[in-house]
Design a protein around this motif. Structure first.
Motif: not given
Length: 198
Positions: A75-85
């Motif tokens: 879930l943390q990776v997903e949150e960081d992924l949202r910011r990256y995208v």
């Protein structure tokens, strides 16, 4: 010396100066624009390398968390992924706008400079860059939309699909880095041509 001879001598000496009056201005304008584009290329190169490292790290973290079945880490990776995208979408929109502006500027230059071969080539390069950036924006949007439908889902199919989409983002970042290297080479070539021309 009579006044008329003095006037003729002054005019004769002034003609070469007047003939070259447009040259230095053109030279200064072209060289200034070339320097600006090379500085922009250097910034984009740094940004592209940083983006590539960031998305490669996200993929590595995702694989690690998935391998350990660590839901909180996923879930943390997903949150960081949202910011990256989100950041990539903003950056790509900005770069597309700049590329379109460069294409418009080079089109004006073709019209203004008498349609020289190197100006036409520069314009074709600028149009190609804008098209590539538009494709990258569309691909990133598509990935973003699909990821939005998958965030928070932890079934095997969703996890596999998210991993594939992150890998697609890595490939996009690699492509962007390669295109920036090509753009830098083209801008350096153009700067050399402009310095020889003037």
């Amino acid at each position: 010396m009579s006044k008329s001879k003095w006037l003729l001598a002054t005019m004769a000496l002034s003609l070469p100066v007047l003939a070259h009056a447009g040259g230095p201005r053109g030279n200064n304008h072209e060289q200034s624009r070339d320097r600006q584009e090379l500085r922009q290329d250097a910034r984009e190169t740094r940004d592209d390398h940083q983006d590539l490292r960031q998305v490669e790290s996200l993929l590595s973290r995702y694989d690690s968390a998935r391998g350990r079945a660590a839901r909180r880490d996923l879930l943390q990776v997903e949150e960081d992924l949202r910011r990256y995208v989100s950041s990539e979408l903003n950056e790509t929109r900005r770069e597309l706008s700049q590329d379109k502006q460069e294409a418009r500027s080079s089109a004006r230059e073709v019209r203004h400079d008498g349609n020289r071969y190197d100006d036409r080539k520069d314009h074709r390069d600028d149009v190609r860059d804008a098209r590539q950036e538009a494709r990258a924006l569309q691909q990133t949007r598509s990935i973003s939309q699909e990821l939005n439908n998958l965030y928070g889902r932890m079934d095997s199919g969703s996890l596999s699909r998210k991993r594939m989409l992150i890998a697609d983002l890595v490939q996009l970042a690699r492509t962007e880095t390669a295109q920036n290297r090509q753009e830098t080479r083209e801008d350096r070539r153009e700067a050399r041509e402009d310095s020889r021309r003037y």
